[in-house]
Design a protein around this motif. Structure first.
Motif, PDB file in Angstrom:
ATOM      1  N   ASP A  92       0.837  -1.214   0.000  1.00  0.00           N
ATOM      2  CA  ASP A  92       0.000   0.000   0.000  1.00  0.00           C
ATOM      3  C   ASP A  92       0.865   1.255   0.000  1.00  0.00           C
ATOM      4  OD1 ASP A  92      -2.322  -1.325  -0.145  1.00  0.00           O
ATOM      5  OD2 ASP A  92      -2.804  -1.228   2.000  1.00  0.00           O
ATOM      6  N   GLY A  93       1.984   1.137   0.727  1.00  0.00           N
ATOM      7  CA  GLY A  93       2.909   2.274   0.762  1.00  0.00           C
ATOM      8  C   GLY A  93       3.459   2.572  -0.630  1.00  0.00           C
ATOM      9  N   VAL A  94       3.778   1.523  -1.395  1.00  0.00           N
ATOM     10  CA  VAL A  94       4.280   1.699  -2.764  1.00  0.00           C
ATOM     11  C   VAL A  94       3.222   2.390  -3.621  1.00  0.00           C
ATOM     12  CG1 VAL A  94       4.934   0.475  -4.870  1.00  0.00           C
ATOM     13  CG2 VAL A  94       5.832  -0.272  -2.677  1.00  0.00           C
ATOM     14  N   LYS A  95       1.975   1.930  -3.452  1.00  0.00           N
ATOM     15  CA  LYS A  95       0.879   2.507  -4.239  1.00  0.00           C
ATOM     16  C   LYS A  95       0.752   4.015  -3.936  1.00  0.00           C
ATOM     17  CE  LYS A  95      -4.026   1.783  -5.088  1.00  0.00           C
ATOM     18  NZ  LYS A  95      -5.229   1.103  -4.612  1.00  0.00           N
ATOM     19  N   SER A  96       0.804   4.342  -2.634  1.00  0.00           N
ATOM     20  CA  SER A  96       0.682   5.757  -2.250  1.00  0.00           C
ATOM     21  C   SER A  96       1.878   6.557  -2.761  1.00  0.00           C
ATOM     22  CB  SER A  96       0.633   5.921  -0.730  1.00  0.00           C
ATOM     23  OG  SER A  96      -0.322   5.091  -0.202  1.00  0.00           O
ATOM     24  N   LEU A  97       3.062   5.958  -2.660  1.00  0.00           N
ATOM     25  CA  LEU A  97       4.268   6.675  -3.112  1.00  0.00           C
ATOM     26  C   LEU A  97       4.163   7.008  -4.604  1.00  0.00           C
ATOM     27  CD1 LEU A  97       7.225   7.631  -2.685  1.00  0.00           C
ATOM     28  CD2 LEU A  97       7.952   5.327  -3.305  1.00  0.00           C
ATOM     29  N   LEU A  98       3.771   6.013  -5.401  1.00  0.00           N
ATOM     30  CA  LEU A  98       3.673   6.248  -6.851  1.00  0.00           C
ATOM     31  C   LEU A  98       2.634   7.325  -7.150  1.00  0.00           C
ATOM     32  CD1 LEU A  98       3.901   2.588  -8.192  1.00  0.00           C
ATOM     33  CD2 LEU A  98       5.595   4.405  -8.480  1.00  0.00           C
ATOM     34  N   ARG A  99       1.540   7.285  -6.429  1.00  0.00           N
ATOM     35  CA  ARG A  99       0.489   8.270  -6.663  1.00  0.00           C
ATOM     36  C   ARG A  99       0.981   9.669  -6.279  1.00  0.00           C
ATOM     37  NH1 ARG A  99      -5.043   7.216  -7.775  1.00  0.00           N
ATOM     38  NH2 ARG A  99      -6.131   9.195  -7.688  1.00  0.00           N
ATOM     39  N   ARG A 100       1.707   9.739  -5.154  1.00  0.00           N
ATOM     40  CA  ARG A 100       2.246  11.039  -4.720  1.00  0.00           C
ATOM     41  C   ARG A 100       3.238  11.577  -5.751  1.00  0.00           C
ATOM     42  NH1 ARG A 100       3.015   9.068   0.341  1.00  0.00           N
ATOM     43  NH2 ARG A 100       5.258   8.877   0.034  1.00  0.00           N
ATOM     44  N   ILE A 101       4.071  10.702  -6.289  1.00  0.00           N
ATOM     45  CA  ILE A 101       5.067  11.159  -7.284  1.00  0.00           C
ATOM     46  C   ILE A 101       4.341  11.673  -8.535  1.00  0.00           C
ATOM     47  CG2 ILE A 101       6.989  10.470  -8.766  1.00  0.00           C
ATOM     48  CD1 ILE A 101       7.670   8.305  -6.692  1.00  0.00           C
ATOM     49  N   ARG A 102       3.316  10.945  -8.975  1.00  0.00           N
ATOM     50  CA  ARG A 102       2.580  11.382 -10.177  1.00  0.00           C
ATOM     51  C   ARG A 102       1.900  12.725  -9.924  1.00  0.00           C
ATOM     52  NH1 ARG A 102       1.287   5.650 -10.748  1.00  0.00           N
ATOM     53  NH2 ARG A 102      -0.725   6.024  -9.733  1.00  0.00           N
ATOM     54  N   ALA A 103       1.352  12.896  -8.708  1.00  0.00           N
ATOM     55  CA  ALA A 103       0.699  14.170  -8.374  1.00  0.00           C
ATOM     56  C   ALA A 103       1.737  15.298  -8.376  1.00  0.00           C
ATOM     57  CB  ALA A 103       0.015  14.067  -7.013  1.00  0.00           C
ATOM     58  N   ALA A 104       2.921  14.997  -7.830  1.00  0.00           N
ATOM     59  CA  ALA A 104       3.983  16.020  -7.797  1.00  0.00           C
ATOM     60  C   ALA A 104       4.422  16.368  -9.216  1.00  0.00           C
ATOM     61  CB  ALA A 104       5.172  15.501  -6.990  1.00  0.00           C
ATOM     62  N   LEU A 105       4.506  15.359 -10.072  1.00  0.00           N
ATOM     63  CA  LEU A 105       4.885  15.624 -11.470  1.00  0.00           C
ATOM     64  C   LEU A 105       3.830  16.487 -12.157  1.00  0.00           C
ATOM     65  CD1 LEU A 105       6.254  12.116 -12.589  1.00  0.00           C
ATOM     66  CD2 LEU A 105       7.568  14.236 -12.398  1.00  0.00           C
ATOM     67  N   ALA A 106       2.541  16.163 -11.924  1.00  0.00           N
ATOM     68  CA  ALA A 106       1.458  16.943 -12.541  1.00  0.00           C
ATOM     69  C   ALA A 106       1.540  18.399 -12.090  1.00  0.00           C
ATOM     70  CB  ALA A 106       0.105  16.342 -12.186  1.00  0.00           C
ATOM     71  N   GLU A 107       1.809  18.618 -10.819  1.00  0.00           N
ATOM     72  CA  GLU A 107       1.889  19.978 -10.284  1.00  0.00           C
ATOM     73  C   GLU A 107       3.115  20.709 -10.849  1.00  0.00           C
ATOM     74  OE1 GLU A 107      -0.099  21.782  -8.905  1.00  0.00           O
ATOM     75  OE2 GLU A 107       1.167  23.436  -8.208  1.00  0.00           O
ATOM     76  N   CYS A 108       4.229  19.989 -10.932  1.00  0.00           N
ATOM     77  CA  CYS A 108       5.457  20.569 -11.496  1.00  0.00           C
ATOM     78  C   CYS A 108       5.219  20.987 -12.958  1.00  0.00           C
ATOM     79  CB  CYS A 108       6.583  19.554 -11.385  1.00  0.00           C
ATOM     80  SG  CYS A 108       8.068  19.975 -12.300  1.00  0.00           S
ATOM     81  N   ILE A 109       4.544  20.114 -13.711  1.00  0.00           N
ATOM     82  CA  ILE A 109       4.268  20.417 -15.128  1.00  0.00           C
ATOM     83  C   ILE A 109       3.368  21.642 -15.226  1.00  0.00           C
ATOM     84  CG2 ILE A 109       3.068  19.568 -17.191  1.00  0.00           C
ATOM     85  CD1 ILE A 109       3.975  16.714 -16.295  1.00  0.00           C
ATOM     86  N   ARG A 110       2.343  21.676 -14.360  1.00  0.00           N
ATOM     87  CA  ARG A 110       1.407  22.806 -14.406  1.00  0.00           C
ATOM     88  C   ARG A 110       2.164  24.125 -14.155  1.00  0.00           C
ATOM     89  NH1 ARG A 110      -1.029  26.212 -11.420  1.00  0.00           N
ATOM     90  NH2 ARG A 110      -0.060  25.471  -9.509  1.00  0.00           N
ATOM     91  N   ARG A 111       3.034  24.112 -13.136  1.00  0.00           N
ATOM     92  CA  ARG A 111       3.786  25.335 -12.808  1.00  0.00           C
ATOM     93  C   ARG A 111       4.701  25.729 -13.961  1.00  0.00           C
ATOM     94  NH1 ARG A 111       4.896  23.114  -7.709  1.00  0.00           N
ATOM     95  NH2 ARG A 111       7.012  22.715  -8.398  1.00  0.00           N
ATOM     96  N   ARG A 112       5.370  24.758 -14.546  1.00  0.00           N
ATOM     97  CA  ARG A 112       6.293  25.052 -15.660  1.00  0.00           C
ATOM     98  C   ARG A 112       5.553  25.673 -16.835  1.00  0.00           C
ATOM     99  NH1 ARG A 112      11.208  23.820 -16.845  1.00  0.00           N
ATOM    100  NH2 ARG A 112      12.472  22.896 -15.219  1.00  0.00           N
TER     101      ARG A 112
END
Lengths: 360, 183
Positions: free
Chosen positions: B157-177
């Protein structure tokens, strides 16, 4: 946050493609087969004959005799004459030309293009010197590369277009850009920007890194009347002579020796010389502008001189600055105009028209 | 093959249309939730329907055509979900509208999505070593979550949450860029 789930799926999909190489498949053949009907199945004896023929062709190819030579058709000439072969430069003018390389690369050369055939067996390569080329490359046969001054496009089975776009910024300042559009498959474009992968449906304009700009302030030691050269003397007494890009020549023509200037220059990509692209006078306020209204007595066809009859009965002949010459060319005797002029234009030494407006 | 299709589009034109848009339609269907096999089938159905339609936009290479094809693909996806009795939530038309919004407004942004992918590349470079390692395990090496859990010393479950958090961070980074680039 609205769309969070969708955004997560989008990033997941792109990561599968970018990190996992799960790209979209090429389904064109399947769609065409379903739309226009598949070829009839071969009857067994025909299939056997076809297999034998294929075996013979493969054997022939393996013996090294069957690799096709470059072939070209359409409206083209070979630079310097001779046959189409490796090393030839194919030039198209009004019409396009088709080029086949190695039996697996089909190229359509656009009009006004120049392309050199390079490469080797199963490693076909061309150098695009001018214009554009559309490429259709079969996969799993060999490699194919399009080289250009700005970069290299490498593929392994795809359809794409490469075009050199020239943007004129002055006499010596032709900025070349490389346009790449991918119809199917994946291409790798490498150049000063590093390596970029372009997938099907994507297009991109690549350009060389912008040359670094420098500035030099000093006094004008010499400004040639045509504006093509300027020599600047810096505070420490050193003098430097610069060629001037076309975009800045009008400004240089207006300068006189001894005036203070700041010149912006770059290293010209074509000549390698430091070339002035912009000059700004660093002294004094802008000359005061005046206006006079009257009737055109004479406007020279080149727009360089205009004589008007003013309301007070006087007739005055004015030199015209380059910025207003196009407007003056449009005037004819008897037209009512309002002229804007500046006193003591440095070069002409006379009141000089900088704007001409025809009265409605 | 309908006659209107034959009149509206010849083989060359169909081939050009497929080659110009198939990648985007395939990606779009995968994004909506289709697996690779369903996406391949539905891409073909989409282009065959477009071929038979007399209402295709004139410019076969343009963005109007891309949006029209996405509309057809979306309808085929809906039909596919209903036929295969997929979770009705996935086939909900309101969700599909929202998905289209994210696709058109955030990913394509009036182009072909290149800027978004370019921004993703930059944002990947900014990830921490552990985050990048997790992504490589999942996407490049295609490790199952159980293997990842062992390698990352966390629960599944921790892996699942980690991957989701990374994808969310990437989406936010892309939006800001992309916002910064717009300025």
């Amino acid at each position: 946050m609205p769309g969070e789930e969708e955004r997560d799926r989008l990033i997941d999909l792109l990561l599968r493609e970018e990190l996992g190489g799960e790209g979209p498949p090429d389904l064109a053949e399947k769609v065409l087969a379903r739309a226009f009907g598949r070829r009839r199945r071969l009857v067994p004896w025909l299939a056997a004959a076809a297999a034998s023929a294929l075996f013979a062709v493969l054997a022939w190819a393996l013996l090294g005799h069957a690799y096709p030579e470059p072939r070209a058709s359409g409206r083209f000439v070979v630079s310097g004459g001779g046959e189409v072969q490796r090393g030839s430069v194919i030039l198209t003018e009004g019409g396009g030309a088709a080029l086949a390389l190695g039996g697996y690369c089909r190229l359509e050369l656009e009009p006004q293009s120049a392309l050199r055939i390079e490469g080797a067996k199963r490693a076909e390569q061309v150098c695009l010197e001018r214009g554009g080329v559309a490429c259709d490359v079969d996969s799993k046969v060999g490699t194919f590369v399009v080289r250009a001054d700005l970069g290299t496009v490498s593929v392994r089975g795809t359809r794409f277009v490469v075009r050199i776009v020239e943007v004129k910024g002055g006499e010596e300042m032709v900025a070349k850009k490389l346009f790449v559009k991918v119809a199917a498959g994946l291409v790798l474009v490498s150049g000063a920007w590093g390596e970029r992968a372009l997938a099907a449906g994507q297009e991109r304009m690549f350009e060389a890194e912008q040359p670094q700009q420098h500035q030099l302030s000093g006094t004008v030691a010499m400004a040639c009347p045509q504006g093509k050269f300027i020599k600047i003397r810096t505070e420490d007494g050193a003098e430097k002579l610069f060629p001037v890009a076309e975009a800045a020549q009008e400004a240089v023509r207006q300068l006189k020796s001894g005036g203070k200037v700041t010149a912006t220059y770059i290293q010209c990509p074509k000549t390698g010389k430091d070339t002035v692209t912009k000059v700004e006078r660093a002294e004094g306020p802008k000359p005061e502008e005046h206006q006079v209204a009257g009737t055109v007595v004479m406007a020279c066809p080149q727009g360089k001189l205009i004589k008007i009859h003013a309301g007070d009965g006087s007739e005055t002949l004015y030199p015209v600055a380059a910025s207003a010459q196009e407007a003056v060319k449009q005037l004819k005797k008897g037209d009512k105009v309002t002229l804007t002029y500046i006193r003591c234009c440095p070069k002409a030494g006379k009141d000089t028209v900088i704007k001409a407006e025809k009265a409605s | 093959m309908g006659e209107s299709g034959a009149e509206a589009m010849d083989k060359e034109a169909l081939a050009a249309m497929v080659r110009s848009h198939q990648a985007e339609v395939y990606r779009y269907l995968r994004y909506l939730g289709a697996d690779a096999s369903a996406a391949e089938d539905l891409v073909q159905e989409t282009f065959l329907a477009a071929f038979r339609s007399a209402n295709a936009p004139c410019d076969t290479g343009g963005r109007g055509m891309a949006a029209w094809l996405r509309g057809i693909a979306r309808n085929f996806w809906l039909r596919h979900c209903r036929r295969s009795r997929t979770d009705p939530v996935r086939a909900d038309s309101e969700l599909l509208e929202r998905a289209e919004g994210v696709w058109a407004d955030e990913f394509l942004r009036g182009g072909d999505g290149f800027d978004y992918v370019e921004a993703l590349h930059k944002c990947l470079e900014a990830l921490s070593e552990r985050e990048r390692y997790a992504l490589d395990l999942r996407y490049a090496e295609r490790k199952p979550r159980s293997d990842m859990a062992g390698l990352l010393q966390m629960t599944e479950d921790g892996v699942k949450s980690l991957l989701r958090r990374i994808r969310a961070a990437l989406a936010e980074c892309i939006r800001r860029r992309l916002e910064l680039e717009k300025l």
